[in-house]
Structures are given as structure tokens and as C-alpha cells.
Design a protein around this motif. Structure first.
Motif, PDB file in Angstrom:
ATOM      1  N   LEU A 107       0.844  -1.206   0.000  1.00  0.00           N
ATOM      2  CA  LEU A 107       0.000   0.000   0.000  1.00  0.00           C
ATOM      3  C   LEU A 107       0.875   1.250   0.000  1.00  0.00           C
ATOM      4  CD1 LEU A 107      -2.704  -0.998   2.657  1.00  0.00           C
ATOM      5  CD2 LEU A 107      -2.866  -1.132   0.157  1.00  0.00           C
ATOM      6  N   PRO A 108       0.307   2.377  -0.370  1.00  0.00           N
ATOM      7  CA  PRO A 108       1.067   3.619  -0.247  1.00  0.00           C
ATOM      8  C   PRO A 108       1.551   3.819   1.183  1.00  0.00           C
ATOM      9  CG  PRO A 108      -0.985   3.982  -1.451  1.00  0.00           C
ATOM     10  CD  PRO A 108      -1.057   2.589  -0.904  1.00  0.00           C
ATOM     11  N   ALA A 109       2.639   4.535   1.342  1.00  0.00           N
ATOM     12  CA  ALA A 109       3.208   4.727   2.674  1.00  0.00           C
ATOM     13  C   ALA A 109       2.300   5.552   3.578  1.00  0.00           C
ATOM     14  CB  ALA A 109       4.580   5.400   2.568  1.00  0.00           C
ATOM     15  N   MET A 110       1.524   6.428   2.959  1.00  0.00           N
ATOM     16  CA  MET A 110       0.668   7.299   3.766  1.00  0.00           C
ATOM     17  C   MET A 110      -0.581   7.648   2.975  1.00  0.00           C
ATOM     18  SD  MET A 110      -0.466  10.650   4.374  1.00  0.00           S
ATOM     19  CE  MET A 110       0.661  11.775   3.548  1.00  0.00           C
ATOM     20  N   ARG A 111      -1.703   7.714   3.671  1.00  0.00           N
ATOM     21  CA  ARG A 111      -2.961   8.146   3.060  1.00  0.00           C
ATOM     22  C   ARG A 111      -3.828   8.768   4.169  1.00  0.00           C
ATOM     23  NH1 ARG A 111      -5.746   6.106  -1.349  1.00  0.00           N
ATOM     24  NH2 ARG A 111      -3.676   5.750  -2.242  1.00  0.00           N
ATOM     25  N   PRO A 112      -4.269  10.023   4.004  1.00  0.00           N
ATOM     26  CA  PRO A 112      -5.118  10.620   5.045  1.00  0.00           C
ATOM     27  C   PRO A 112      -6.463   9.915   5.126  1.00  0.00           C
ATOM     28  CG  PRO A 112      -5.073  12.008   3.091  1.00  0.00           C
ATOM     29  CD  PRO A 112      -4.059  10.919   2.857  1.00  0.00           C
ATOM     30  N   GLY A 113      -7.055  10.000   6.291  1.00  0.00           N
ATOM     31  CA  GLY A 113      -8.370   9.391   6.490  1.00  0.00           C
ATOM     32  C   GLY A 113      -9.498  10.387   6.275  1.00  0.00           C
ATOM     33  N   CYS A 114     -10.637  10.116   6.906  1.00  0.00           N
ATOM     34  CA  CYS A 114     -11.837  10.959   6.800  1.00  0.00           C
ATOM     35  C   CYS A 114     -12.287  11.359   8.200  1.00  0.00           C
ATOM     36  CB  CYS A 114     -12.961  10.199   6.097  1.00  0.00           C
ATOM     37  SG  CYS A 114     -12.538   9.595   4.455  1.00  0.00           S
ATOM     38  N   GLY A 115     -13.121  12.356   8.242  1.00  0.00           N
ATOM     39  CA  GLY A 115     -13.663  12.766   9.526  1.00  0.00           C
ATOM     40  C   GLY A 115     -14.546  11.694  10.140  1.00  0.00           C
ATOM     41  N   SER A 116     -14.444  11.552  11.443  1.00  0.00           N
ATOM     42  CA  SER A 116     -15.297  10.601  12.153  1.00  0.00           C
ATOM     43  C   SER A 116     -16.747  11.059  12.105  1.00  0.00           C
ATOM     44  CB  SER A 116     -14.834  10.490  13.604  1.00  0.00           C
ATOM     45  OG  SER A 116     -15.760   9.750  14.372  1.00  0.00           O
ATOM     46  N   LYS A 117     -17.674  10.095  11.980  1.00  0.00           N
ATOM     47  CA  LYS A 117     -19.095  10.452  11.982  1.00  0.00           C
ATOM     48  C   LYS A 117     -19.487  11.092  13.306  1.00  0.00           C
ATOM     49  CE  LYS A 117     -22.293   8.116   9.983  1.00  0.00           C
ATOM     50  NZ  LYS A 117     -22.535   9.019   8.859  1.00  0.00           N
ATOM     51  N   SER A 118     -18.737  10.798  14.355  1.00  0.00           N
ATOM     52  CA  SER A 118     -19.039  11.394  15.661  1.00  0.00           C
ATOM     53  C   SER A 118     -18.664  12.871  15.721  1.00  0.00           C
ATOM     54  CB  SER A 118     -18.307  10.636  16.770  1.00  0.00           C
ATOM     55  OG  SER A 118     -16.901  10.679  16.566  1.00  0.00           O
ATOM     56  N   ARG A 119     -17.981  13.357  14.687  1.00  0.00           N
ATOM     57  CA  ARG A 119     -17.577  14.765  14.647  1.00  0.00           C
ATOM     58  C   ARG A 119     -18.310  15.550  13.566  1.00  0.00           C
ATOM     59  NH1 ARG A 119     -14.646  17.097  18.844  1.00  0.00           N
ATOM     60  NH2 ARG A 119     -13.503  15.423  19.880  1.00  0.00           N
ATOM     61  N   GLU A 120     -19.298  14.959  12.958  1.00  0.00           N
ATOM     62  CA  GLU A 120     -20.076  15.683  11.961  1.00  0.00           C
ATOM     63  C   GLU A 120     -20.843  16.814  12.632  1.00  0.00           C
ATOM     64  OE1 GLU A 120     -22.480  12.812   9.950  1.00  0.00           O
ATOM     65  OE2 GLU A 120     -20.788  11.928   8.855  1.00  0.00           O
ATOM     66  N   PRO A 121     -21.143  17.891  11.893  1.00  0.00           N
ATOM     67  CA  PRO A 121     -21.806  19.056  12.496  1.00  0.00           C
ATOM     68  C   PRO A 121     -23.061  18.681  13.273  1.00  0.00           C
ATOM     69  CG  PRO A 121     -21.113  19.550  10.254  1.00  0.00           C
ATOM     70  CD  PRO A 121     -20.851  18.077  10.456  1.00  0.00           C
ATOM     71  N   GLY A 122     -23.094  19.105  14.516  1.00  0.00           N
ATOM     72  CA  GLY A 122     -24.246  18.863  15.368  1.00  0.00           C
ATOM     73  C   GLY A 122     -24.250  17.523  16.071  1.00  0.00           C
ATOM     74  N   VAL A 123     -23.525  16.534  15.505  1.00  0.00           N
ATOM     75  CA  VAL A 123     -23.565  15.181  16.066  1.00  0.00           C
ATOM     76  C   VAL A 123     -22.850  15.118  17.411  1.00  0.00           C
ATOM     77  CG1 VAL A 123     -22.825  12.790  15.719  1.00  0.00           C
ATOM     78  CG2 VAL A 123     -23.798  14.097  13.817  1.00  0.00           C
ATOM     79  N   HIS A 124     -21.695  15.772  17.490  1.00  0.00           N
ATOM     80  CA  HIS A 124     -20.909  15.666  18.720  1.00  0.00           C
ATOM     81  C   HIS A 124     -21.684  16.210  19.922  1.00  0.00           C
ATOM     82  CE1 HIS A 124     -17.273  15.124  21.053  1.00  0.00           C
ATOM     83  NE2 HIS A 124     -17.328  16.365  21.477  1.00  0.00           N
ATOM     84  N   ASP A 125     -22.458  17.286  19.718  1.00  0.00           N
ATOM     85  CA  ASP A 125     -23.238  17.842  20.824  1.00  0.00           C
ATOM     86  C   ASP A 125     -24.331  16.882  21.272  1.00  0.00           C
ATOM     87  OD1 ASP A 125     -21.925  20.460  20.954  1.00  0.00           O
ATOM     88  OD2 ASP A 125     -22.813  20.765  18.980  1.00  0.00           O
ATOM     89  N   VAL A 126     -24.949  16.197  20.319  1.00  0.00           N
ATOM     90  CA  VAL A 126     -25.961  15.200  20.671  1.00  0.00           C
ATOM     91  C   VAL A 126     -25.321  14.054  21.448  1.00  0.00           C
ATOM     92  CG1 VAL A 126     -27.614  13.521  19.752  1.00  0.00           C
ATOM     93  CG2 VAL A 126     -27.426  15.795  18.707  1.00  0.00           C
ATOM     94  N   LEU A 127     -24.134  13.636  21.026  1.00  0.00           N
ATOM     95  CA  LEU A 127     -23.447  12.557  21.728  1.00  0.00           C
ATOM     96  C   LEU A 127     -23.023  12.985  23.126  1.00  0.00           C
ATOM     97  CD1 LEU A 127     -21.219  11.197  18.813  1.00  0.00           C
ATOM     98  CD2 LEU A 127     -23.367  10.254  19.668  1.00  0.00           C
ATOM     99  N   ARG A 128     -22.588  14.239  23.263  1.00  0.00           N
ATOM    100  CA  ARG A 128     -22.251  14.739  24.606  1.00  0.00           C
ATOM    101  C   ARG A 128     -23.452  14.672  25.527  1.00  0.00           C
ATOM    102  NH1 ARG A 128     -19.713  20.368  25.317  1.00  0.00           N
ATOM    103  NH2 ARG A 128     -21.148  21.009  23.655  1.00  0.00           N
ATOM    104  N   ALA A 129     -24.612  15.055  24.981  1.00  0.00           N
ATOM    105  CA  ALA A 129     -25.830  15.031  25.791  1.00  0.00           C
ATOM    106  C   ALA A 129     -26.271  13.610  26.106  1.00  0.00           C
ATOM    107  CB  ALA A 129     -26.942  15.780  25.054  1.00  0.00           C
ATOM    108  N   ARG A 130     -26.048  12.691  25.157  1.00  0.00           N
ATOM    109  CA  ARG A 130     -26.538  11.318  25.322  1.00  0.00           C
ATOM    110  C   ARG A 130     -25.595  10.459  26.143  1.00  0.00           C
ATOM    111  NH1 ARG A 130     -28.038   8.840  19.747  1.00  0.00           N
ATOM    112  NH2 ARG A 130     -29.625  10.481  19.975  1.00  0.00           N
ATOM    113  N   TYR A 131     -24.300  10.593  25.917  1.00  0.00           N
ATOM    114  CA  TYR A 131     -23.341   9.680  26.534  1.00  0.00           C
ATOM    115  C   TYR A 131     -22.355  10.372  27.489  1.00  0.00           C
ATOM    116  CZ  TYR A 131     -24.908   6.726  22.660  1.00  0.00           C
ATOM    117  OH  TYR A 131     -25.665   6.021  21.761  1.00  0.00           O
ATOM    118  N   GLY A 132     -22.305  11.676  27.474  1.00  0.00           N
ATOM    119  CA  GLY A 132     -21.371  12.379  28.334  1.00  0.00           C
ATOM    120  C   GLY A 132     -21.916  12.556  29.737  1.00  0.00           C
TER     121      GLY A 132
END
Length: 481
Positions: A107-132
Motif C-alpha cells: 500500500l502507499p506509505a501514507m494516506r489521510p483518512g476521513c472525519g469521524s461520523k461522531s464529529r459531523e456538524p451537530g452530532v458531537h453535541d448530541v453525543l455529549r448530551a446522550r453519553y457524556g
């Protein structure tokens, strides 16, 4: 950390099918899982990666618990505690963390990834409220599965007559991110019921008003100014007159949060202007109990009781901003609260000298409250740029404009006493032989704002409580971020 990692697990991998880098590593993940004790969490497709007994994390609970910002992420644990982490594909890092020296050699030596679904706009705040760890002090309201949340706010009396934004845990947490102040800090006691209010409750009402988190420091400063005894919020609330708090914002924060100080700044269309003033009014209603028809006894009221908030135009360096004139250091964020009514339009498109314009403005200012009432109310003059330019070009600054206006409004007492000109209203007959000022020396506030669209300034009459000069005054407060 609530990770639910099984005993013996040493590696944890987070992936999602929608990430091209994760797809590229599908065989790599399978090889790791076959060679080393591994937990694989998949964020979006329980069937991915193929051939691996991945754990369904479409709820994103584990992604939140591990604070995953991007995928793929590889975490190494020792005795249940994280000791190393890498995200994206970096062959050397993955080989070091797994102990598999030839891992991904093709494989190539390096390849950037993608943003986590838990960091999509608005999602992280819902997760903080639900699981934090949410520790709100306010009493939660549970709605039924079929309840309409917007109608529920009306039914419970939380609305000013317009729809409010339901204050969910996620929205409150997001709002609290707008200030460094602690949620349980008590700001003061809100009239008329003198109910204690915390930063958390301010945030709840700011959510309902439609504020963005970056507006919260301005709302907090406006509330602190309103609760200053000198502002006499209790009297302003219970008055039978038209008045309410008018909020003027100074300093860099006005531009930073997108406030309007130009065209239509006293009107609709700007979210910050509209919702900051509305938040203060909702706090008075929902925390203090100041509801129309109850302790709020205004005969007519006015649209400013929904919201009246705008920023001063500080773009002209020759103009001294209102907050600076009231003792705040230049460049400092501040709010000034004025007890005022709606807008009395001032139209003069013909005066071209400062002397002419001063006399013209004085004619309209004399009508504040009543032509024959003197030292009875204060007033705020909103001077548009084209009118100010007439003063500026003649070398007049704020101090001179104010002094000249006061001088132009001095009248013989005999002209304004009760009964004069066949009108019962007026000042006491005992002042017949005095020369009488229209306003107290400090009772005329001038703000520069508005668009370059015409010679149309505005006057906001002050509350009648202004006649008690030492007991009721406008208040200016610095904004704490």
C-alpha cells in the motif's frame, strides 16, 4: 473511560465504510484482527470490514467514548488504558503499533483518512448530551412520544408569542460552549419574582431565543446590566408605559458575531440583533415571571418588548463610541442598556449646517414624552452617518453635539407650565420664572448607527422613571467572554 473493551484486547480500530482509506485497509484490518487481540468498531455499516467480526457502533457511543476525530483510527491499550494512537494510514505507525513489520507493504506509505461520523456538524453535541456526563441543575421536562415540542413550549408559557427553539440537552451544551463561565455561576436575581438565575438558565433561554453560542457573552452582560439596581428593571417591567430595555453593543465583538450597525439596524433581518434582545426578554418572562397582563402592566406595550438590540457603528474614527463616553476603555466589548420606547422618526433632508441641524433635532427631541414635560424622561438619539457627517465636517464631536442640543432645548418655564397654551400637562406652576432644560445633563444618549441611505435619524423616548434622576439610569457593562 466507558470503552466496553473485552478482557485481553490490546488494539482498537475505528473505521467507516464511507471512507476510501478505510476501504483500502480492509485486508489490513482483517490481518491485524487475525494476528493480534483486536476490537474493530464500524461507524456506518455493520458488515464492514468484510471477514471481520466488527462491532456495530452506528450509535457512535464508542466513537464518542474514545474521542475519535478521524477514521481510520488505531488505538493501542495496555491493561485497559490507552498508550498509543494514530489516525489515517501511516505504514510505519501501524507496523510499530501492531508489531507486524510487513503490514501493508503493498500500500502507499501514507494516506489521510476521513472525519469521524461522531464529529459531523451537530452530532458531537448530541453525543455529549446522550453519553457524556451532563450535570444540568435545571429541571428536565419530559414530553410524550406524540407531543409537539413547539406546541409544548406555548402550553407551558415559555413563549413571547413567537415560536421558540426547544432547549434540548445538546443545544444547551452547545450554547454553554460560548462562554468560559461555569454553568452553575449565579448571575443574580431576576425581577419581578427575584428568582436566582445561573449561566445555565441564561443558556436555556438563549437557545429558545434562537441565539448562536457566540452571542452568549453579550446576553450575559446585558442581563448583568439589567439586574443592576440602578437600571430599575423591576420598575421598568411593572410600568404601565411603553418602555423596555434597549441594548446597544460596542467593541470588536459586534463585528465578530455579525451584528448589524448599518442599514436597517433597528429593524428585522439580523439574527444577532434579534435574538440577543429576545433572550433578555425571555429571561425576564421565564425566570423572573414578568408576563404581560400579570406584573407587566403596560397599557399598550411596544414591539421593543420582543427585542430591541443593535450595534453602534464605530467605523468612523472621529466618533467616540457610546461605551467609551460612558467610561469604558476604547476597544473594549461592552453593552449599554437604556430604558426606552419605540422609534420616533426624525426627517430633515435640507439642513446643511450644524446649527440648522441642531435646532431641527431639538424640535423633535422636545416632543419626547410630551412637549411640556421637562426633566421627566431621558432620550436616545440614533444619529445616522449622513446627519453625523454635517456635524463632523464642521469639527463638532460628541461632546459639542450633546452640549449644543441641550442648549437648544432650554425654554422659559412659563412656556411649559401646567395650563400654558390651554394644555393641562406640563411642569409645576412654581417653575414659571425658571429657564428649564428638557433633559437632565446626562439624560441624552447619542448613538451613531444606520445606513448611508438618507437623512433619517431616530429618537427613542426614555421611560418616565427617568424623572427620578439618581434612582434610575442607563447602565453600561463590559462583556466577559
Amino acid at each position: 473511560m466507558n470503552t466496553h473493551v473485552r478482557p485481553g484486547d490490546q488494539l482498537v480500530i475505528f473505521v467507516k465504510h464511507g471512507c476510501e482509506t478505510c476501504q483500502m485497509l480492509e485486508d489490513v484490518v482483517g490481518r491485524i484482527a487475525g494476528a493480534v487481540p483486536t476490537c474493530v468498531y464500524t461507524q456506518d455499516d455493520p458488515g464492514f470490514p468484510c471477514g471481520v467480526a466488527a462491532i456495530d457502533d452506528t450509535s457512535l457511543e464508542q466513537s464518542f467514548a474514545f474521542d475519535i476525530e478521524a477514521v481510520p483510527t488505531l488505538v493501542r491499550l495496555k491493561d485497559g488504558q490507552e498508550v498509543a494512537r494514530t489516525f489515517g494510514w501511516h505504514r510505519g505507525d501501524w507496523q510499530d503499533m501492531t508489531g507486524l513489520d510487513d503490514l501493508g507493504a503493498d500500500l502507499p506509505a501514507m494516506r489521510p483518512g476521513c472525519g469521524s461520523k461522531s464529529r459531523e456538524p451537530g452530532v458531537h453535541d448530541v453525543l455529549r448530551a446522550r453519553y457524556g456526563q451532563v450535570d444540568f441543575q435545571s429541571r428536565p421536562i419530559q414530553l410524550g412520544a406524540w407531543d409537539d415540542e413547539f406546541e409544548a413550549t406555548y402550553d407551558r408559557g415559555w413563549s413571547d408569542g413567537l415560536p421558540v427553539v426547544p432547549p434540548t440537552d445538546a443545544r444547551i451544551l452547545r450554547m454553554l460552549d460560548g462562554t468560559s463561565r461555569k454553568a452553575d455561576e449565579i448571575i443574580g436575581e431576576v425581577p419581578p419574582n427575584l428568582s436566582p438565575i445561573t449561566v445555565e438558565k441564561v443558556a436555556i433561554n438563549a437557545v429558545m431565543a434562537g441565539c448562536r453560542p457566540e452571542y452568549l457573552p453579550v446576553v450575559l452582560a446585558a442581563l448583568e446590566a439589567a439586574l443592576d439596581p440602578l437600571f430599575t428593571m423591576h420598575g421598568l417591567l411593572c410600568t404601565t408605559c411603553f418602555s423596555g430595555p434597549i441594548i446597544v453593543v460596542n467593541g470588536p465583538i459586534a463585528r465578530e458575531i455579525g451584528m448589524n450597525s448599518g442599514i436597517n439596524c433597528l429593524g428585522q433581518g439580523n439574527r444577532a440583533n434579534a435574538t440577543i434582545g429576545r433572550a433578555l426578554q425571555l429571561i425576564i418572562r421565564n425566570v423572573g415571571g414578568g408576563r404581560p397582563g400579570e406584573l407587566d402592566r403596560a397599557v399598550l406595550g411596544g414591539p421593543g418588548k420582543y427585542t430591541f438590540c443593535f450595534a453602534e457603528d464605530e467605523s468612523d474614527p472621529t466618533w467616540q463610541p457610546l461605551a467609551v463616553a460612558r467610561g469604558i476603555a476604547p476597544g473594549t466589548n461592552a453593552v449599554t442598556l437604556f430604558q426606552g420606547d419605540g422609534i420616533q422618526g426624525f426627517l430633515d433632508q435640507r439642513s446643511r449646517t450644524p446649527e440648522e441641524l441642531t435646532k431641527s433635532l431639538a424640535m423633535s427631541l422636545l416632543a419626547v414624552g410630551h412637549y411640556k414635560l421637562c426633566e421627566f424622561t431621558n432620550a436616545m438619539l440614533v444619529l445616522v452617518p449622513e446627519h453625523y457627517a454635517i456635524f463632523r465636517d464642521a469639527g463638532w464631536d460628541r461632546a459639542r453635539i450633546t452640549a449644543e442640543l441641550h442648549g437648544a432645548m432650554v425654554r422659559p418655564g412659563a412656556d411649559v407650565i401646567q395650563g400654558a397654551h390651554g394644555v393641562g400637562e406640563g411642569i409645576a406652576v412654581s417653575r414659571r420664572n425658571e429657564m428649564v432644560n428638557k433633559f437632565w445633563p446626562e439624560g441624552l444618549l447619542i448613538v451613531q448607527a444606520g445606513g448611508q441611505a438618507g437623512l433619517f435619524s431616530a429618537i427613542c423616548a426614555g421611560w418616565t422613571g427617568g424623572r427620578f434622576r439618581t434612582e434610575s439610569q442607563p447602565v453600561t457593562r463590559e462583556i466577559v467572554l
